[in-house]
Structure formats: C-alpha cells, structure tokens
Design a protein around this motif. Structure first.
Motif, PDB file in Angstrom:
ATOM      1  N   LYS A   1       0.790  -1.203  -0.062  1.00 39.79           N
ATOM      2  CA  LYS A   1       0.048   0.060  -0.021  1.00 39.79           C
ATOM      3  C   LYS A   1       0.680   1.258  -0.053  1.00 39.79           C
ATOM      4  N   ARG A   2       2.032   1.291   0.653  1.00 36.08           N
ATOM      5  CA  ARG A   2       2.954   2.432   0.849  1.00 36.08           C
ATOM      6  C   ARG A   2       3.698   2.630  -0.397  1.00 36.08           C
ATOM      7  N   CYS A   3       4.142   1.581  -0.929  1.00 36.74           N
ATOM      8  CA  CYS A   3       5.317   1.731  -2.004  1.00 36.74           C
ATOM      9  C   CYS A   3       4.618   1.457  -3.300  1.00 36.74           C
ATOM     10  N   GLY A   4       3.451   0.875  -3.486  1.00 41.98           N
ATOM     11  CA  GLY A   4       2.909   0.478  -4.619  1.00 41.98           C
ATOM     12  C   GLY A   4       3.362  -0.686  -5.316  1.00 41.98           C
ATOM     13  N   GLY A   5       3.928  -1.454  -4.695  1.00 39.49           N
ATOM     14  CA  GLY A   5       4.580  -2.826  -5.269  1.00 39.49           C
ATOM     15  C   GLY A   5       3.603  -3.910  -5.244  1.00 39.49           C
ATOM     16  N   LYS A   6       3.341  -4.691  -6.188  1.00 43.03           N
ATOM     17  CA  LYS A   6       2.478  -5.752  -6.163  1.00 43.03           C
ATOM     18  C   LYS A   6       3.089  -7.171  -6.295  1.00 43.03           C
ATOM     19  N   LEU A   7       4.374  -7.099  -6.236  1.00 37.37           N
ATOM     20  CA  LEU A   7       5.055  -8.369  -6.625  1.00 37.37           C
ATOM     21  C   LEU A   7       5.786  -8.593  -5.130  1.00 37.37           C
ATOM     22  N   ALA A   8       6.006  -9.892  -4.549  1.00 42.37           N
ATOM     23  CA  ALA A   8       6.512 -10.160  -3.314  1.00 42.37           C
ATOM     24  C   ALA A   8       7.267 -11.522  -3.527  1.00 42.37           C
ATOM     25  N   THR A   9       8.747 -11.550  -3.317  1.00 37.40           N
ATOM     26  CA  THR A   9       9.572 -12.714  -3.506  1.00 37.40           C
ATOM     27  C   THR A   9       9.310 -13.680  -2.240  1.00 37.40           C
TER      28      THR A   9
ATOM     29  N   MET B   1       2.817 -13.391  -5.052  1.00 36.92           N
ATOM     30  CA  MET B   1       3.950 -13.774  -4.616  1.00 36.92           C
ATOM     31  C   MET B   1       4.596 -14.554  -5.436  1.00 36.92           C
ATOM     32  N   VAL B   2       5.798 -14.227  -5.926  1.00 38.21           N
ATOM     33  CA  VAL B   2       6.760 -14.970  -6.876  1.00 38.21           C
ATOM     34  C   VAL B   2       7.789 -15.864  -6.167  1.00 38.21           C
ATOM     35  N   LEU B   3       7.603 -17.234  -6.681  1.00 33.75           N
ATOM     36  CA  LEU B   3       8.326 -18.113  -6.057  1.00 33.75           C
ATOM     37  C   LEU B   3       9.647 -18.343  -6.849  1.00 33.75           C
ATOM     38  N   GLU B   4      10.678 -18.314  -6.132  1.00 37.48           N
ATOM     39  CA  GLU B   4      12.275 -17.936  -6.642  1.00 37.48           C
ATOM     40  C   GLU B   4      13.020 -19.452  -6.393  1.00 37.48           C
ATOM     41  N   PRO B   5      13.168 -20.181  -7.561  1.00 39.36           N
ATOM     42  CA  PRO B   5      14.135 -21.135  -7.302  1.00 39.36           C
ATOM     43  C   PRO B   5      15.498 -20.576  -7.273  1.00 39.36           C
ATOM     44  N   LEU B   6      16.278 -21.198  -6.563  1.00 38.52           N
ATOM     45  CA  LEU B   6      17.810 -20.675  -6.383  1.00 38.52           C
ATOM     46  C   LEU B   6      18.986 -21.780  -6.384  1.00 38.52           C
ATOM     47  N   SER B   7      20.120 -21.091  -6.694  1.00 37.95           N
ATOM     48  CA  SER B   7      21.372 -21.985  -6.906  1.00 37.95           C
ATOM     49  C   SER B   7      22.386 -21.760  -5.723  1.00 37.95           C
ATOM     50  N   ASP B   8      21.905 -21.083  -4.777  1.00 39.56           N
ATOM     51  CA  ASP B   8      22.932 -20.670  -3.753  1.00 39.56           C
ATOM     52  C   ASP B   8      23.539 -21.794  -2.647  1.00 39.56           C
ATOM     53  N   THR B   9      22.699 -22.845  -2.533  1.00 37.42           N
ATOM     54  CA  THR B   9      22.952 -24.218  -1.751  1.00 37.42           C
ATOM     55  C   THR B   9      22.157 -25.278  -2.178  1.00 37.42           C
TER      56      THR B   9
ATOM     57  N   VAL C   1      -0.840 -24.683  -6.346  1.00 40.59           N
ATOM     58  CA  VAL C   1      -1.671 -23.722  -5.473  1.00 40.59           C
ATOM     59  C   VAL C   1      -2.784 -23.011  -6.306  1.00 40.59           C
ATOM     60  N   ASN C   2      -2.552 -22.910  -7.419  1.00 38.52           N
ATOM     61  CA  ASN C   2      -3.594 -22.508  -8.427  1.00 38.52           C
ATOM     62  C   ASN C   2      -4.514 -21.146  -7.999  1.00 38.52           C
ATOM     63  N   SER C   3      -3.746 -20.084  -7.971  1.00 40.63           N
ATOM     64  CA  SER C   3      -3.943 -18.908  -7.697  1.00 40.63           C
ATOM     65  C   SER C   3      -3.286 -17.917  -8.428  1.00 40.63           C
ATOM     66  N   PRO C   4      -3.853 -16.830  -8.900  1.00 43.28           N
ATOM     67  CA  PRO C   4      -3.141 -15.725  -9.556  1.00 43.28           C
ATOM     68  C   PRO C   4      -2.295 -15.005  -8.829  1.00 43.28           C
ATOM     69  N   SER C   5      -2.064 -15.236  -7.371  1.00 39.92           N
ATOM     70  CA  SER C   5      -1.273 -14.644  -6.571  1.00 39.92           C
ATOM     71  C   SER C   5      -0.260 -15.597  -6.152  1.00 39.92           C
ATOM     72  N   CYS C   6       0.116 -16.443  -7.264  1.00 41.08           N
ATOM     73  CA  CYS C   6       1.400 -17.447  -6.846  1.00 41.08           C
ATOM     74  C   CYS C   6       2.070 -17.671  -8.449  1.00 41.08           C
ATOM     75  N   LYS C   7       3.246 -17.073  -8.762  1.00 38.60           N
ATOM     76  CA  LYS C   7       3.592 -17.213  -9.635  1.00 38.60           C
ATOM     77  C   LYS C   7       5.011 -17.519  -9.702  1.00 38.60           C
TER      78      LYS C   7
END
Length: 311
Positions: free
Chosen positions: A143-151, A188-196, A214-220
């Motif tokens: 709401k404060r920053c206007g961002g709609k994508l959360a890792t 929410m955007v799910l991030e596969p990583l290579s760190d470990t 999950v079947n939601s437009p809020s999970c990509k």
C-alpha cells in the motif's frame, strides 16, 4: 554473491539512504544536483529495474536521488529486496516518487517468507504462522510503495520427510498466503535458487508444478536467469515450458552475477525472445557491477543499451 548479501546491503541502507535533503518536488527530467549524468536517454524496449546502490557513485547515496537518475537514463522501474525493512515513511517516499515519475515497483522480499530456519517444507504451524505474518506485512508495504510483487523462497529441504509430503506442506502453506494476498492484487513470486543444494526450490519445472497446484493468480514463478543458468541452463526452452506461470524475471550474467555482456548468457537473444513473446512485465537487475566506481556504473548502463538493441 547471493540473496543474503543483497538483503543485508538493503537492510543496512534502509535507515540511511532516504535521509538528507532530497525532495519529491524535483523535476522528473533532471537528476539531483549531486548526480553525475551519463546521458539522458529514451526508455528501453523492455522494463529493466535497477536496485538501491547500483548507481550510488553517479547519483549519490540517497535512494530517491538514485531513482531520479535511473529515470533520466531510461529506466522505468526499480526493485528493492529490502523494502519491508524500511520504515513506513521511507516506503511512502519511494512510492510517491515512483508514482510522480510514472515508474513501477518490482519485487520486494516477504519478510521471513521461507528460509532455512523457517522452511515451509516442514509443515510446522509455527513456520506457517511466521510466513503468514510476512504476507500480512507485505500487504501494508504494498500500500505504501505501490509494489504488487513479493518474493517468496519456501526454504530448505526437510530431509526426514518424503519429498511428496514436503511438496504438500509447501502447497498448503502457499495457498494460505495467497488467500491473504489475492484480494489486494499482490502476487507472490516463487524463486528457485542456486545458492546451496539444501534449498528445496531448485528449478523452473518444479516451481511450475507448485504454482499449478496452488492454483492462484497470486502465486507465480520468479525466473531468475542467473540462478537458472547455473541450475538447469537451456533458458529459452525452459521459459517456454513454464511461460504461463512466470510472473517476473531477474537478470544476472554467469559466472560472476554481474551485468549482461560480462558472462556466458546471450541476453540480447533472450531479451529479443521475451519482447517477441509480448512480455510487458519488469526484469529486475539483481546483480552486481563488474567494475567499481562511476566507470563501472556507466558500463552497466552501456551493457543494457547494447543488450536492448534487439529490434
């Protein structure tokens, strides 16, 4: 360079970079007087998003001044992994400036949105509660920053549990998170990583399966091309396979995790492919600069100008 370094730097900067005499009344077409302009240029063909500190030598330490400088160089978005750690006042200042300039906010990381100590694979209620608290906080940050994508990173393997049980635990937790985020249009955007190798989420096909379940437009999917080059390669084909569940891209050349043209990834071809596919979203520049100082920052801009010449 891994996510913990990016987050640590963002958190350390959060209390300081917005202090000082920066004002929102500056014109969009000119940098703060402390900034050293490279060249005022037109917007890019794709929506690349720098982060705090990437142009600090050219624009100064104040993040608001850096955002103005980014705009003058043709960038129309930012990303800020550590946004949730900033004060509400700082978040609002950033959001107001982005709105004034007509820029977009890319991803910020959900606070404790899954990690080694709070892995969603375990199925423990206390872990789910911490994750959901982070989702609730993300709504207010948005709401404060206007961002709609959360890792979100689901965390580490729970090796005493069968893999399918871990899959079910992650899916169950993420569904609870989307119930909180979806009404507010947050993804929410799910991030596969290579760190470990301990990380549960490692490749795009696995992440695709989780998103479908999950079947939601809020999970990509957050398709970080640096991590996916390390873990699976074959980037364009794997993007094709998972296209309908990708919500965000991040950039970083390999080896080194620096700007395009410094490693083995042919970003000009990838950008051309994404443009042809009609991608209108943000591409986060989650990488370092291959060279220090002002010259290194100019090199980053030049690398994007070169890689963006695909039409």
């Amino acid at each position: 360079m891994n996510r913990s370094i990016f987050l640590k730097n963002s958190v350390l900067a959060a209390g300081a970079v917005l202090s000082g005499n920066a004002v929102l009344g500056s014109t969009a077409a000119s940098c703060n007087s402390n900034a050293t302009a490279v060249e005022t240029t037109a917007p890019f063909n794709l929506n690349y998003a720098p982060h705090d500190g990437m142009f600090k030598n050219l624009a100064g330490n104040n993040f608001l001044d850096q955002i103005r400088f980014m705009y003058d160089q043709g960038f129309r978005a930012i990303e800020d992994n550590g946004m949730a750690a900033r004060t509400p006042q700082e978040q609002e200042k950033i959001g107001n400036l982005l709105a004034k300039l007509g820029m977009q906010m890319g991803v910020f990381v959900v606070d404790k949105g899954g990690n080694g100590a709070n892995t969603l694979t375990a199925g423990k209620q206390e872990h789910i509660d911490i994750f959901l608290k982070g989702c609730k906080q993300a709504v207010e940050v948005s709401k404060r920053c206007g961002g709609k994508l959360a890792t979100v990173v689901p965390g580490d393997f729970q090796r005493n549990l069968p893999l399918d049980i871990q899959n079910a635990n992650v899916i169950t937790a993420l569904r609870k998170g989307t119930e909180m985020l979806e009404p507010h249009g947050i993804v929410m955007v799910l991030e596969p990583l290579s760190d470990t190798p301990d990380l549960y989420l490692r490749n795009s096909a696995q992440t695709y399966m989780i998103c479908k379940a999950v079947n939601s437009p809020s999970c990509k999917i957050l398709y970080d091309m640096y991590h996916m080059q390390k873990n699976e390669g074959n980037l364009i084909n794997n993007i094709k396979f998972t296209w309908d569940e990708i919500g965000y891209f991040q950039i970083g050349d390999n080896p080194g995790r620096n700007e395009p043209t410094t490693g083995e990834v042919n970003y000009k071809n990838i950008f051309k492919f994404l443009h042809k596919k009609g991608y209108k979203g943000i591409l986060g520049m989650e990488h370092g600069n291959s060279q220090p100082g002002k010259e290194g920052e100019k090199k980053v801009i030049q690398a994007y100008r070169e890689s963006d010449k695909f039409l």
